[in-house]
Design an enzyme around this catalytic site. Structure first.
Site, PDB file in Angstrom:
ATOM      1  N   THR A   1     -18.088 -59.060-138.546  1.00  0.00           N
ATOM      2  CA  THR A   1     -19.219 -59.514-137.738  1.00  0.00           C
ATOM      3  C   THR A   1     -19.204 -61.024-137.500  1.00  0.00           C
ATOM      4  O   THR A   1     -18.698 -61.784-138.340  1.00  0.00           O
ATOM      5  CB  THR A   1     -20.536 -59.122-138.454  1.00  0.00           C
ATOM      6  OG1 THR A   1     -21.624 -59.763-137.819  1.00  0.00           O
ATOM      7  CG2 THR A   1     -20.536 -59.553-139.925  1.00  0.00           C
ATOM      8  N   ASP A   2     -19.830 -61.456-136.404  1.00  0.00           N
ATOM      9  CA  ASP A   2     -19.987 -62.899-136.160  1.00  0.00           C
ATOM     10  C   ASP A   2     -20.924 -63.546-137.184  1.00  0.00           C
ATOM     11  O   ASP A   2     -20.921 -64.773-137.349  1.00  0.00           O
ATOM     12  CB  ASP A   2     -20.505 -63.157-134.732  1.00  0.00           C
ATOM     13  CG  ASP A   2     -21.797 -62.427-134.382  1.00  0.00           C
ATOM     14  OD1 ASP A   2     -22.389 -61.772-135.257  1.00  0.00           O
ATOM     15  OD2 ASP A   2     -22.219 -62.528-133.198  1.00  0.00           O
ATOM     16  N   GLU A   3     -21.708 -62.723-137.884  1.00  0.00           N
ATOM     17  CA  GLU A   3     -22.703 -63.292-138.808  1.00  0.00           C
ATOM     18  C   GLU A   3     -22.067 -64.009-139.995  1.00  0.00           C
ATOM     19  O   GLU A   3     -22.735 -64.760-140.696  1.00  0.00           O
ATOM     20  CB  GLU A   3     -23.660 -62.197-139.301  1.00  0.00           C
ATOM     21  CG  GLU A   3     -24.418 -61.568-138.149  1.00  0.00           C
ATOM     22  CD  GLU A   3     -25.597 -60.707-138.582  1.00  0.00           C
ATOM     23  OE1 GLU A   3     -26.163 -60.969-139.661  1.00  0.00           O
ATOM     24  OE2 GLU A   3     -25.942 -59.791-137.830  1.00  0.00           O
TER      25      GLU A   3
ATOM     26  N   TYR B   1     -26.266 -59.585-146.482  1.00  0.00           N
ATOM     27  CA  TYR B   1     -25.385 -58.750-145.633  1.00  0.00           C
ATOM     28  C   TYR B   1     -24.169 -59.557-145.182  1.00  0.00           C
ATOM     29  O   TYR B   1     -23.029 -59.154-145.405  1.00  0.00           O
ATOM     30  CB  TYR B   1     -26.144 -58.227-144.407  1.00  0.00           C
ATOM     31  CG  TYR B   1     -25.227 -57.735-143.304  1.00  0.00           C
ATOM     32  CD1 TYR B   1     -24.435 -56.600-143.473  1.00  0.00           C
ATOM     33  CD2 TYR B   1     -25.125 -58.427-142.091  1.00  0.00           C
ATOM     34  CE1 TYR B   1     -23.572 -56.166-142.469  1.00  0.00           C
ATOM     35  CE2 TYR B   1     -24.266 -57.997-141.080  1.00  0.00           C
ATOM     36  CZ  TYR B   1     -23.493 -56.866-141.284  1.00  0.00           C
ATOM     37  OH  TYR B   1     -22.636 -56.446-140.281  1.00  0.00           O
TER      38      TYR B   1
ATOM     39  N   LYS C   1     -20.147 -59.234-146.094  1.00  0.00           N
ATOM     40  CA  LYS C   1     -19.099 -59.032-145.087  1.00  0.00           C
ATOM     41  C   LYS C   1     -18.064 -60.149-145.175  1.00  0.00           C
ATOM     42  O   LYS C   1     -16.859 -59.906-145.056  1.00  0.00           O
ATOM     43  CB  LYS C   1     -19.697 -58.973-143.679  1.00  0.00           C
ATOM     44  CG  LYS C   1     -20.529 -57.749-143.374  1.00  0.00           C
ATOM     45  CD  LYS C   1     -19.763 -56.438-143.430  1.00  0.00           C
ATOM     46  CE  LYS C   1     -18.782 -56.257-142.296  1.00  0.00           C
ATOM     47  NZ  LYS C   1     -18.198 -54.871-142.303  1.00  0.00           N
TER      48      LYS C   1
HETATM   49  P1  NAD Z   1     -24.010 -48.049-139.317  1.00  0.00           P
HETATM   50  O1  NAD Z   1     -24.951 -48.504-140.370  1.00  0.00           O
HETATM   51  O2  NAD Z   1     -24.539 -47.381-138.093  1.00  0.00           O
HETATM   52  O3  NAD Z   1     -22.937 -47.050-139.943  1.00  0.00           O
HETATM   53  C1  NAD Z   1     -22.335 -47.256-141.187  1.00  0.00           C
HETATM   54  C2  NAD Z   1     -21.627 -45.971-141.584  1.00  0.00           C
HETATM   55  O4  NAD Z   1     -20.977 -46.211-142.837  1.00  0.00           O
HETATM   56  C3  NAD Z   1     -22.571 -44.783-141.773  1.00  0.00           C
HETATM   57  O5  NAD Z   1     -22.018 -43.625-141.184  1.00  0.00           O
HETATM   58  C4  NAD Z   1     -22.659 -44.640-143.281  1.00  0.00           C
HETATM   59  O6  NAD Z   1     -22.907 -43.301-143.715  1.00  0.00           O
HETATM   60  C5  NAD Z   1     -21.290 -45.144-143.725  1.00  0.00           C
HETATM   61  N1  NAD Z   1     -21.299 -45.681-145.101  1.00  0.00           N
HETATM   62  C6  NAD Z   1     -22.152 -46.594-145.612  1.00  0.00           C
HETATM   63  N2  NAD Z   1     -21.856 -46.819-146.908  1.00  0.00           N
HETATM   64  C7  NAD Z   1     -20.781 -46.040-147.195  1.00  0.00           C
HETATM   65  C8  NAD Z   1     -20.008 -45.831-148.360  1.00  0.00           C
HETATM   66  N3  NAD Z   1     -20.272 -46.469-149.510  1.00  0.00           N
HETATM   67  N4  NAD Z   1     -18.960 -44.980-148.300  1.00  0.00           N
HETATM   68  C9  NAD Z   1     -18.678 -44.319-147.140  1.00  0.00           C
HETATM   69  N5  NAD Z   1     -19.395 -44.455-146.018  1.00  0.00           N
HETATM   70  C10 NAD Z   1     -20.433 -45.311-146.043  1.00  0.00           C
HETATM   71  O7  NAD Z   1     -23.161 -49.328-138.957  1.00  0.00           O
HETATM   72  P2  NAD Z   1     -22.532 -49.781-137.556  1.00  0.00           P
HETATM   73  O8  NAD Z   1     -23.554 -50.526-136.792  1.00  0.00           O
HETATM   74  O9  NAD Z   1     -21.841 -48.638-136.937  1.00  0.00           O
HETATM   75  O10 NAD Z   1     -21.470 -50.854-138.066  1.00  0.00           O
HETATM   76  C11 NAD Z   1     -20.110 -50.483-138.344  1.00  0.00           C
HETATM   77  C12 NAD Z   1     -19.365 -51.722-138.809  1.00  0.00           C
HETATM   78  O11 NAD Z   1     -19.441 -52.738-137.808  1.00  0.00           O
HETATM   79  C13 NAD Z   1     -19.932 -52.338-140.086  1.00  0.00           C
HETATM   80  O12 NAD Z   1     -18.856 -52.741-140.891  1.00  0.00           O
HETATM   81  C14 NAD Z   1     -20.735 -53.533-139.594  1.00  0.00           C
HETATM   82  O13 NAD Z   1     -20.757 -54.553-140.570  1.00  0.00           O
HETATM   83  C15 NAD Z   1     -19.935 -53.945-138.387  1.00  0.00           C
HETATM   84  N6  NAD Z   1     -20.734 -54.643-137.350  1.00  0.00           N
HETATM   85  C16 NAD Z   1     -21.790 -54.025-136.742  1.00  0.00           C
HETATM   86  C17 NAD Z   1     -22.499 -54.702-135.754  1.00  0.00           C
HETATM   87  C18 NAD Z   1     -23.651 -54.072-135.002  1.00  0.00           C
HETATM   88  O14 NAD Z   1     -24.193 -54.708-134.092  1.00  0.00           O
HETATM   89  N7  NAD Z   1     -24.032 -52.839-135.299  1.00  0.00           N
HETATM   90  C19 NAD Z   1     -22.163 -56.020-135.426  1.00  0.00           C
HETATM   91  C20 NAD Z   1     -21.094 -56.611-136.093  1.00  0.00           C
HETATM   92  C21 NAD Z   1     -20.371 -55.903-137.035  1.00  0.00           C
END
Ligand code: NAD
Length: 327
Positions: free
Chosen positions: A122-124, A146, A150
């Site tokens: 993430t950019d964060e 968070y 990351k």
């Molecule tokens: P989300 O919360 O919708 O999904 C996370 C998934 O991971 C879920 O299906 C959950 O069941 C699974 N999970 C969580 N803990 C787990 C564990 N211990 N073992 C196995 N599975 C597990 O998240 P997202 O928004 O789809 O984000 C996906 C990735 O992208 C993350 O790594 C997040 O940090 C990164 N990200 C997201 C965004 C955003 O805007 N949503 C932005 C930047 C980066």
């Protein structure tokens, strides 16, 4: 290629899996613990394909990860605790899943000679920037538990490349939006509340700036990194649409037929980063990335998706959307 996708039942991971299995001949195993954020319904369109396998497991469970890893050519690692407000309320699951869980996967991937490991970040991790945009060599300065977790996982993934010459690529993206996003995050929370006649809570003065990226564009960027990214490199994936939260809320109100009387101002998030902005020059020049979904069209389609799929987002027990707010 046989690809292990962690967190593939979540918002972004499921978009990636649906896209991959409809456009390519790869085989995909999704490993997901199905936490509150994971939902098998997100994978329903591909669940019956012979190229798809699902394993319900926790990435912190080293024994199970060790059994699942052999035979995969690549890992695309999405699984994480992903919501900043939850990390402020309690950081421990963020450390165990995001940091420890990532190391468990890296160890198993290395032991079993997996070719490529794409770590989705993430950019964060950079903190906050008043003007300009970050490039990939910007030092990390995370603000929330968070983003700190990351940042820790990014550094472990990169250390695995530097120490063991493992084929690791890290991607860092801006705020995603699109269908299938759990309604604790700003856009689905606001859209679903506005559509049902409820009020929406806006943090602080609403002046925080985020850059919005359609989830399909994010997954296009991840696919490029998977196929052609250079080992040990970091690639930004941005959407290019910068808006203050206030501007975004104005658009959401218009899209849902509501006005500013639906908005309630609430105390700002602790440690709230003011602005994020990514330079995408590197991925554009090296891998030919360009976002394809215009924000206006993507937002209209996203609002329509939530309007048309109330069974997907209506609370399945509990009211998590009351506790947590924001992007
Ligand atoms: P989300 O919360 O919708 O999904 C996370 C998934 O991971 C879920 O299906 C959950 O069941 C699974 N999970 C969580 N803990 C787990 C564990 N211990 N073992 C196995 N599975 C597990 O998240 P997202 O928004 O789809 O984000 C996906 C990735 O992208 C993350 O790594 C997040 O940090 C990164 N990200 C997201 C965004 C955003 O805007 N949503 C932005 C930047 C980066």
């Amino acid at each position: 290629m046989r690809i292990l996708v962690t967190g593939g039942a979540g918002f972004i991971g499921s978009e990636f899996v649906r896209g991959l299995l409809t456009r390519r001949t790869d085989r995909v195993t999704v490993l997901d613990a199905l936490t509150y954020a994971g939902n098998l319904a997100n994978l329903a369109p591909v669940a019956n394909l012979p190229a798809f396998d699902f394993i319900q497991a926790d990435i912190r469970d080293a024994e199970t990860v060790e059994q699942v890893m052999p035979g995969h050519d690549a890992v695309v690692h999405f699984a994480a605790e992903s919501h900043v407000d939850r990390s402020i309320a309690g950081a421990t699951p963020f450390v165990t899943t995001n940091v420890l869980g990532t190391q468990v996967l890296l160890d198993a991937a290395r032991r079993h000679g997996v070719g490529r490991f794409v770590h989705v970040s993430t950019d964060e991790v950079y903190g906050s920037i008043d003007s300009g945009a970050w490039s990939e060599d910007q030092p990390l300065d995370p603000s929330s538990p968070y983003s700190a977790s990351k940042a820790g996982s990014d550094l472990l993934a990169l250390a695995c490349h530097r120490t063991h010459r493992m084929d690791v690529v890290v991607t860092r993206c801006s705020n995603n939006y699109g269908p299938y996003q759990y309604r604790e995050k700003l856009i689905p929370l606001f859209v679903t509340r506005l559509l049902t006649g409820e009020q929406v809570p806006l943090y602080g003065d609403g002046g925080n700036v985020r850059e919005w990226l359609h989830v399909a564009d994010h997954c296009r960027g991840i696919e490029l990194a998977l196929d052609r990214g250079r080992p040990g490199e970091i690639y930004h994936i941005g959407g290019g649409t910068e808006l203050t939260n206030r501007e975004l809320v104005g658009r959401l109100l218009a899209a849902c037929g509501r006005d500013w009387s639906a908005v309630r101002h609430v105390e700002d998030r602790k440690g709230h980063d003011r602005r994020y902005a990514l330079s995408v020059e590197k991925i554009r020049n090296e891998l030919g990335y360009a976002p394809q979904v215009s924000f206006d069209e993507g937002l209209a389609a996203t609002v329509a998706w939530y309007r048309d799929n109330p069974d997907w987002w209506r609370p399945r027990g509990g009211t998590p959307e009351k506790a947590v707010v924001g992007a």
